[in-house]
Design a protein around this motif. Structure first.
Motif, PDB file in Angstrom:
ATOM      1  N   GLU A 143       6.173  41.716 -56.796  1.00  0.00           N
ATOM      2  CA  GLU A 143       5.393  42.771 -56.172  1.00  0.00           C
ATOM      3  C   GLU A 143       3.934  42.715 -56.596  1.00  0.00           C
ATOM      4  OE1 GLU A 143       6.654  44.252 -53.662  1.00  0.00           O
ATOM      5  OE2 GLU A 143       7.462  46.164 -54.269  1.00  0.00           O
ATOM      6  N   LEU A 170       2.529  46.115 -46.025  1.00  0.00           N
ATOM      7  CA  LEU A 170       3.665  46.990 -45.712  1.00  0.00           C
ATOM      8  C   LEU A 170       4.903  46.190 -45.324  1.00  0.00           C
ATOM      9  CD1 LEU A 170       1.974  49.970 -43.871  1.00  0.00           C
ATOM     10  CD2 LEU A 170       2.776  49.842 -46.213  1.00  0.00           C
ATOM     11  N   PHE A 173       6.271  44.798 -48.540  1.00  0.00           N
ATOM     12  CA  PHE A 173       6.731  45.890 -49.404  1.00  0.00           C
ATOM     13  C   PHE A 173       8.055  46.433 -48.883  1.00  0.00           C
ATOM     14  CE2 PHE A 173       5.918  50.284 -51.275  1.00  0.00           C
ATOM     15  CZ  PHE A 173       6.096  49.855 -52.571  1.00  0.00           C
ATOM     16  N   VAL A 177      11.576  46.365 -51.190  1.00  0.00           N
ATOM     17  CA  VAL A 177      12.230  47.522 -51.825  1.00  0.00           C
ATOM     18  C   VAL A 177      13.739  47.476 -51.635  1.00  0.00           C
ATOM     19  CG1 VAL A 177      10.282  49.082 -51.833  1.00  0.00           C
ATOM     20  CG2 VAL A 177      11.766  49.031 -49.853  1.00  0.00           C
ATOM     21  N   PHE A 178      14.193  46.886 -50.531  1.00  0.00           N
ATOM     22  CA  PHE A 178      15.643  46.803 -50.362  1.00  0.00           C
ATOM     23  C   PHE A 178      16.237  45.821 -51.366  1.00  0.00           C
ATOM     24  CE2 PHE A 178      14.299  48.589 -46.319  1.00  0.00           C
ATOM     25  CZ  PHE A 178      15.098  49.715 -46.326  1.00  0.00           C
ATOM     26  N   LEU A 180      15.042  45.485 -54.258  1.00  0.00           N
ATOM     27  CA  LEU A 180      15.062  46.239 -55.518  1.00  0.00           C
ATOM     28  C   LEU A 180      16.349  47.050 -55.639  1.00  0.00           C
ATOM     29  CD1 LEU A 180      13.568  47.203 -58.062  1.00  0.00           C
ATOM     30  CD2 LEU A 180      12.641  49.060 -56.712  1.00  0.00           C
ATOM     31  N   VAL A 181      16.717  47.729 -54.545  1.00  0.00           N
ATOM     32  CA  VAL A 181      17.942  48.524 -54.598  1.00  0.00           C
ATOM     33  C   VAL A 181      19.134  47.612 -54.890  1.00  0.00           C
ATOM     34  CG1 VAL A 181      19.469  50.022 -53.278  1.00  0.00           C
ATOM     35  CG2 VAL A 181      17.013  50.305 -53.099  1.00  0.00           C
ATOM     36  N   VAL A 184      19.110  46.718 -58.567  1.00  0.00           N
ATOM     37  CA  VAL A 184      19.550  47.817 -59.428  1.00  0.00           C
ATOM     38  C   VAL A 184      21.058  48.002 -59.290  1.00  0.00           C
ATOM     39  CG1 VAL A 184      19.313  50.269 -59.901  1.00  0.00           C
ATOM     40  CG2 VAL A 184      17.308  48.934 -59.342  1.00  0.00           C
TER      41      VAL A 184
ATOM     42  N   ALA B 388       1.883  54.726 -55.519  1.00  0.00           N
ATOM     43  CA  ALA B 388       2.687  54.053 -54.500  1.00  0.00           C
ATOM     44  C   ALA B 388       3.894  53.370 -55.118  1.00  0.00           C
ATOM     45  CB  ALA B 388       1.835  53.035 -53.750  1.00  0.00           C
ATOM     46  N   GLY B 389       3.851  53.161 -56.431  1.00  0.00           N
ATOM     47  CA  GLY B 389       4.993  52.529 -57.087  1.00  0.00           C
ATOM     48  C   GLY B 389       4.992  51.026 -56.987  1.00  0.00           C
ATOM     49  N   VAL B 390       3.807  50.421 -57.109  1.00  0.00           N
ATOM     50  CA  VAL B 390       3.719  48.966 -57.050  1.00  0.00           C
ATOM     51  C   VAL B 390       3.548  48.434 -58.466  1.00  0.00           C
ATOM     52  CG1 VAL B 390       2.442  47.022 -56.114  1.00  0.00           C
ATOM     53  CG2 VAL B 390       2.618  49.126 -54.813  1.00  0.00           C
ATOM     54  N   PHE B 396       5.711  52.255 -60.760  1.00  0.00           N
ATOM     55  CA  PHE B 396       6.869  51.477 -60.344  1.00  0.00           C
ATOM     56  C   PHE B 396       8.066  51.775 -61.232  1.00  0.00           C
ATOM     57  CE2 PHE B 396       9.282  47.629 -61.485  1.00  0.00           C
ATOM     58  CZ  PHE B 396      10.049  47.546 -60.341  1.00  0.00           C
ATOM     59  N   LEU B 400      11.640  53.197 -60.416  1.00  0.00           N
ATOM     60  CA  LEU B 400      12.799  52.350 -60.726  1.00  0.00           C
ATOM     61  C   LEU B 400      13.846  53.123 -61.523  1.00  0.00           C
ATOM     62  CD1 LEU B 400      14.162  49.529 -60.948  1.00  0.00           C
ATOM     63  CD2 LEU B 400      12.952  49.292 -63.101  1.00  0.00           C
ATOM     64  N   LEU B 403      15.705  55.419 -59.316  1.00  0.00           N
ATOM     65  CA  LEU B 403      16.662  54.688 -58.480  1.00  0.00           C
ATOM     66  C   LEU B 403      17.887  54.293 -59.286  1.00  0.00           C
ATOM     67  CD1 LEU B 403      14.471  52.216 -56.413  1.00  0.00           C
ATOM     68  CD2 LEU B 403      15.437  54.395 -55.722  1.00  0.00           C
ATOM     69  N   ASP B 404      17.633  53.822 -60.492  1.00  0.00           N
ATOM     70  CA  ASP B 404      18.743  53.404 -61.339  1.00  0.00           C
ATOM     71  C   ASP B 404      19.669  54.586 -61.616  1.00  0.00           C
ATOM     72  OD1 ASP B 404      20.172  51.699 -63.158  1.00  0.00           O
ATOM     73  OD2 ASP B 404      19.260  52.888 -64.747  1.00  0.00           O
ATOM     74  N   ALA B 415      19.200  56.726 -52.805  1.00  0.00           N
ATOM     75  CA  ALA B 415      18.252  55.708 -53.275  1.00  0.00           C
ATOM     76  C   ALA B 415      17.611  55.004 -52.094  1.00  0.00           C
ATOM     77  CB  ALA B 415      18.968  54.696 -54.161  1.00  0.00           C
ATOM     78  N   LEU B 416      18.400  54.730 -51.052  1.00  0.00           N
ATOM     79  CA  LEU B 416      17.838  54.048 -49.882  1.00  0.00           C
ATOM     80  C   LEU B 416      16.847  54.946 -49.154  1.00  0.00           C
ATOM     81  CD1 LEU B 416      21.009  52.190 -48.608  1.00  0.00           C
ATOM     82  CD2 LEU B 416      18.937  51.177 -49.537  1.00  0.00           C
ATOM     83  N   VAL B 419      13.574  54.865 -51.206  1.00  0.00           N
ATOM     84  CA  VAL B 419      12.709  53.683 -51.079  1.00  0.00           C
ATOM     85  C   VAL B 419      12.125  53.592 -49.677  1.00  0.00           C
ATOM     86  CG1 VAL B 419      13.790  52.351 -52.906  1.00  0.00           C
ATOM     87  CG2 VAL B 419      14.600  52.080 -50.564  1.00  0.00           C
ATOM     88  N   ALA B 420      12.899  53.992 -48.676  1.00  0.00           N
ATOM     89  CA  ALA B 420      12.366  53.896 -47.317  1.00  0.00           C
ATOM     90  C   ALA B 420      11.125  54.777 -47.179  1.00  0.00           C
ATOM     91  CB  ALA B 420      13.430  54.311 -46.313  1.00  0.00           C
ATOM     92  N   SER B 422       9.225  55.781 -49.590  1.00  0.00           N
ATOM     93  CA  SER B 422       8.107  55.370 -50.441  1.00  0.00           C
ATOM     94  C   SER B 422       7.337  54.226 -49.793  1.00  0.00           C
ATOM     95  CB  SER B 422       8.571  55.027 -51.854  1.00  0.00           C
ATOM     96  OG  SER B 422       9.424  53.928 -51.821  1.00  0.00           O
ATOM     97  N   VAL B 423       7.991  53.466 -48.909  1.00  0.00           N
ATOM     98  CA  VAL B 423       7.226  52.450 -48.172  1.00  0.00           C
ATOM     99  C   VAL B 423       6.277  53.129 -47.196  1.00  0.00           C
ATOM    100  CG1 VAL B 423       7.381  50.555 -46.546  1.00  0.00           C
ATOM    101  CG2 VAL B 423       9.000  50.713 -48.409  1.00  0.00           C
ATOM    102  N   ALA B 426       3.413  54.340 -49.075  1.00  0.00           N
ATOM    103  CA  ALA B 426       2.458  53.330 -49.552  1.00  0.00           C
ATOM    104  C   ALA B 426       1.252  53.252 -48.635  1.00  0.00           C
ATOM    105  CB  ALA B 426       3.149  51.970 -49.633  1.00  0.00           C
TER     106      ALA B 426
END
Lengths: 504, 485
Positions: A143, A170, A173, A177-178, A180-181, A184, B388-390, B396, B400, B403-404, B415-416, B419-420, B422-423, B426
């Motif tokens: 990232e 974008l 990014f 992120v998917f 990342l999920v 995790v 933005a969490g980069v 970030f 994270l 999410l964890d 969690a999905l 993240v969706a 947060s994009v 961004a």
């Protein structure tokens, strides 16, 4: 193989810290920052050579490992190491960065220190991506790469740069992120972030398919594969030459590398299950995007589409493995496809960099990328024409250049899977030649098109140095790919054997 | 319990701060405007001393004082140090701005410190009464601060709005507290928890009480649908007040949520599914993340944009909270502290850019900042990427860890969703970076910032990077704090 000194850390952090130093050197004495950047880039490249010379090609195990605790309570480690798959890509990165620094020497007049610093920091981060063995570390580097590239396109890019760079950011990014999920989730399953641990993690088919799709979202955008490729032509057209070079030569490879390091070994059954999807996307990229390239009026856009088509070969080579294994007549040869894909990645790293640099040479003089603005360049720039024709030939896959080796290996492997796949893939030999050579014909040959072409100056020493060194690389890899193949052999054999075993 | 002055030792930070406020209030009376600087220096010194007092009076064991009304534990220590540190940043950013507008008065700092004192009481509250006292002290100080520029119509309007809605929320909270008191007969959290655990309480009354209390908490956080005040107040208040109000109180709100929901009403939590507070937080969190991020996309006023961005971050904090004990609470605490630190820096930078008569509050005011001051632009960029969490910024890791925790709590779908959105989020942070780096400057005026503000913003910005590269340092503190509960 271990070295006495932390070689990987050095080639990650030397350019990053060097980049910060360049940043602080400021723009009052632009030449200082340029020379400083060049010194850092060259030093990094020299320091990365021992990776190759000291590499033990007989083992698939990770080499030059470094492992320090990073976030202990999460069992996340600063774990680095390379194998035969990542090591060549690291050298490609350190090599190309030098060329990028030299290529931006005069062209970049606005804030050169920030420009040079961005590329150096990106170099370190990209080496980090290739050498990370901890998934979290990998993701952080993956990232972090976005930020310098975002700035490079946005600050030094063309007129429509803001649109292009935000789209680039974008898109990537969203894809990552998917991933990342998924990472995790696997951390939750295994209690560790070790990538090699993920390789042996038992996962059910549904889980594998979901994880595979999450990875696909990240890597397919990066490669980029049809139909998520649309950011690439925009980004390339607007990026400064150096940005295009890094983007095409290295960043796209990171997507391919991700397939080899994550998708295939972690989710072999899902990869097997969905290989038709990847193969279909790859063949569409090869054939359809090839035709799209044929219709381009902008040189950079044409090369961008040609990159997508060439990367289609890479993904085809990686995922043809399962079909070969399933074909009762051959049973072997899966290795050939993956090897072909890897060779294609390295080769495309050289050739696409060279093509973008050639366009950069023209653009610096004419400030136009439109094919229609050129014609008869050979009359005023004979040396340049020689280079450009050579690289165009390599791009079209002429035997003797590196472009031929990878494509040939992948087509050969495809034949073992299915004749029609190979047939479709082989059409690139015609389409690729058509769009590349037609462009060369219109730009380089013919009568001098206009007064501005007539006033063109031939390449200077700096440009000869850059294009010349790439010529050598393309020829060397084309005539004698053996060393590269040998270095990768053990790791790829291991990978192919690993994915042949079901996790279910 | 026999009275003995040494039993008051855990109260030392509050005592130090209250005494300092009293002294500064009096000293300030005898200073003429030219020497007002002295008040500023004293206030910062008072906050630093309070941090020292927190550190000195800390011990490994939790301590309960005043018949359960006051608690000192590892969580209260960490949170107090964070809110004092963020408060110091907010004070430093305010000096030049206030001086240029003729607002450089001692009241700003005494009100700010009173608000901090209120928050410290909230953080250490052992029961509903002390919590409410701290909350009111905080709220009253903030109402006055929002209206600090008496000549500003927008400021007065914002203060009015804040006051009316805040009073309503306080009423809701009190109503809920009274129901819980009625249901359990207890006011301290430990007692409430015990009464609920005994199973002899009327669950219906408690559930109603829970809903009202949760509304109060959501209002303080600014979670959808109790967020209406946030954009107007953030925009209307002077930017230095927004810097304070948008950052520090989030830490206190987190403490309030932890004390009430986890320590007091833990028995009405995750075990009850959708009827417990966990289920309610899921709804609030999803709405906040969705609405905050989407509405922020179209804001041109950066204060308003950051207000909506706060709302979305609150959604993340709620997600951490609802993921429950251990990882969930730790991640929410980490997120809150990181968010407060980031927000104060972002608003602080706006304060630095505002010159006499010019408010930097629209995105176009940031245009070409990289040309005017590359260093400030770099700091702002770090803060935007952190929000933005980069990676490699700390934002970030904040995301994270949440999410964890969610995946650990078997809530992959949430969690999905996170993240969706947060994009989507961004994009508006990128707009700010775009304005600073890719656009030509509108104004060529040099940026006048005092050495204090420059140092503060540098420390603040580099902290994003430092904690992004070494997140373990802050994480360990949060883990220890949550474990001590």
């Amino acid at each position: 193989m271990t070295a006495d000194w932390p070689i990987l850390s050095v080639i990650i952090w030397l350019p990053v810290l060097g980049g910060l130093l360049v940043l602080f050197s400021g723009d009052k004495a632009p030449n200082t920052s340029r020379w400083l950047a060049l010194a850092v880039a060259v030093l990094t490249f020299l320091l990365s050579i021992p990776l190759w010379t000291g590499f033990d090609a007989s083992t698939a195990a990770m080499q030059y490992q470094e492992n320090l605790p990073w976030i202990e309570s999460f069992n996340v480690n600063y774990h680095l190491g390379v194998d035969g798959i990542s090591m060549p890509l690291i050298l490609l990165t350190t090599f190309i960065t030098i060329l990028v620094v030299i290529a931006g020497w005069q062209v970049i007049q606005y804030k050169p220190s920030q420009y040079m610093a961005a590329f150096l920091i990106m170099e370190g981060v990209m080496v980090g991506v290739f050498s990370a063995l901890d998934a979290m570390l990998f993701y952080v580097f993956w990232e972090a790469m976005l930020i310098p590239m975002f700035l490079i396109i946005g600050i030094w890019g063309g007129p429509n740069r803001v649109y292009a760079t935000i789209k680039f950011f974008l898109y990537t990014f969203l894809g990552s992120v998917f991933m990342l999920v998924a990472l995790v989730y696997m951390y939750f399953q295994s209690g560790s972030m070790e990538i090699l641990g993920f390789h042996n993690l038992k996962l059910g088919l549904t889980e594998q398919i979901l994880i595979f799709l999450a990875f696909l979202a990240a890597f397919a955008v990066k490669v980029p594969m049809w139909p998520v490729h649309t950011w690439l032509p925009d980004a390339h057209v607007e990026a400064p030459t150096g940005g295009s070079v890094i983007l095409a030569a290295i960043m796209l490879k990171i997507g391919g590398y991700g397939f080899l390091r994550f998708s295939l070994p972690i989710t072999p059954d899902a990869s097997h299950h969905l290989d038709w999807l990847i193969i279909a996307m790859s063949l569409i990229a090869v054939v359809y995007i090839g035709f799209v390239a044929l219709a381009q009026k902008d040189m950079k856009k044409l090369i961008a589409y040609s990159s997508i088509a060439h990367m289609g070969f890479v993904t085809l080579g990686f995922f043809i493995v399962f079909m070969i294994a399933a074909n009762p007549e051959v049973q072997s040869g899966g290795i050939l496809g993956v090897q072909g894909g890897m060779v294609q990645m390295v080769s495309h790293g050289f050739i696409s960099a060279a093509m973008f640099l050639c366009v950069g040479v023209l653009y610096d003089r004419m400030h136009s990328r439109e094919i229609a603005d050129y014609g008869g360049v050979v009359n005023t720039m004979p040396w340049f024409a020689a280079f450009m024709v050579f690289f165009a030939m390599a791009n079209a896959g002429l035997p003797g250049t590196s472009g031929f080796v990878g494509e040939f290996m992948v087509i050969l492997a495809s034949f073992r899977a299915d004749f029609w796949f190979a047939f479709l893939a082989a059409t690139t030999l015609i389409i690729g030649a058509a769009y590349t050579l037609w462009m060369v014909k219109r730009v380089i040959f013919g009568d001098v098109a206009n007064d501005r072409v007539a006033a063109l100056q031939d390449v200077n020493k700096r440009e000869v140095l850059v294009l010349g060194s790439l010529t050598l690389a393309v020829l060397a890899l084309g005539l004698w790919p053996e060393p590269l193949v040998k270095v990768m052999d053990a790791s790829i054999t291991n990978l192919v054997n690993h994915i042949a075993v079901s996790k279910l | 319990m026999e009275y003995n002055a040494s039993t008051l030792l855990p109260l030392a930070p509050e005592i130090v701060l209250l005494s300092a406020i009293a002294v500064i209030l009096i000293v300030d009376l005898f200073l003429d405007q030219a020497k007002r600087f002295f008040t500023y220096g004293l206030s910062i010194a008072a906050l630093v001393m309070t941090i020292a007092a927190v550190m000195a009076s800390g011990s490994e064991h939790s301590q309960t004082l005043m018949y359960g009304a006051y608690v000192r534990d590892a969580m209260s220590d960490v949170l107090k140090i964070s809110l004092l540190s963020v408060g110091i940043f907010a004070f430093i950013y305010s000096r030049a701005y206030l001086m240029e507008r003729g607002l450089f008065r001692g009241e700003f700092y005494t009100l700010g410190m009173l608000a901090i004192l209120g928050m410290m009481i909230m953080v250490s509250a052992g029961g509903f009464l002390s919590l409410y006292l701290g909350l009111e002290l905080l709220a009253l100080s903030l109402y006055a601060l929002v209206a600090f520029d008496g000549k500003s119509k927008a400021g007065s309007e914002a203060a009015m709005k804040y006051f009316v809605l805040g009073a309503l929320a306080s009423g809701m909270l009190l109503y809920g507290i009274s129901m819980i008191y009625g249901g359990t007969g207890m006011l301290d959290f430990a007692g409430v928890a015990k009464a609920i655990a005994s199973g002899e309480t009327d669950k219906t009354v408690l559930t109603f009480g829970l809903v009202f209390v949760l509304i109060g908490i959501s209002f303080k956080f600014g979670a959808v649908p109790f967020h209406m005040w946030a954009p107007d107040v953030y925009q209307g208040a002077p930017v230095v007040v927004t810097a304070f109000l948008g950052s520090v109180p989030k830490i206190a709100a987190f403490a309030m949520a932890m004390r009430i929901l986890s320590q007091g009403l833990g028995g009405l939590g995750p075990d009850m599914g959708w009827q417990g507070w966990q289920g309610m937080l899921v709804i609030l969190a999803v709405l906040s993340v969705a609405l905050g991020n989407v509405v922020a996309l179209v804001q041109d006023n950066i204060k308003r944009m950051l207000a909506y961005s706060t709302i979305s971050h609150v959604g993340f904090i709620f997600m951490g909270l609802l993921a429950g004990a251990g990882k969930g609470y730790t991640s929410a605490m980490f997120y809150t502290i990181v968010y407060a630190l980031t927000a104060v820096g972002a608003f602080g930078l706006l304060a630095i850019l505002s010159r006499k008569g010019v408010e930097a509050e629209n995105i176009h005011d940031l245009k070409g900042l990289n040309k005017r001051s590359p260093w400030l632009a770099a700091m702002m960029m770090l803060m935007m990427f952190s929000m933005a969490g980069v990676p490699p910024t700390v934002g970030f890791f904040a995301k994270l860890f949440v999410l964890d925790a969610l995946i650990n709590a078997q809530m992959l779908w949430l969690a999905l969703v996170a993240v969706a959105f947060s994009v989507i989020g961004a994009f508006y942070y990128l707009r700010v970076v775009k304005a600073m780096y890719f656009d030509k400057p509108i104004s060529q005026a040099p940026i006048l910032a005092g050495a204090d503000a420059r140092i503060a913003i540098s420390v603040n910005g580099l902290a994003m990077l430092y904690y992004g590269i070494f997140p373990a340092s802050l994480l360990t503190l949060c883990q220890a704090a949550i474990q001590s509960l």
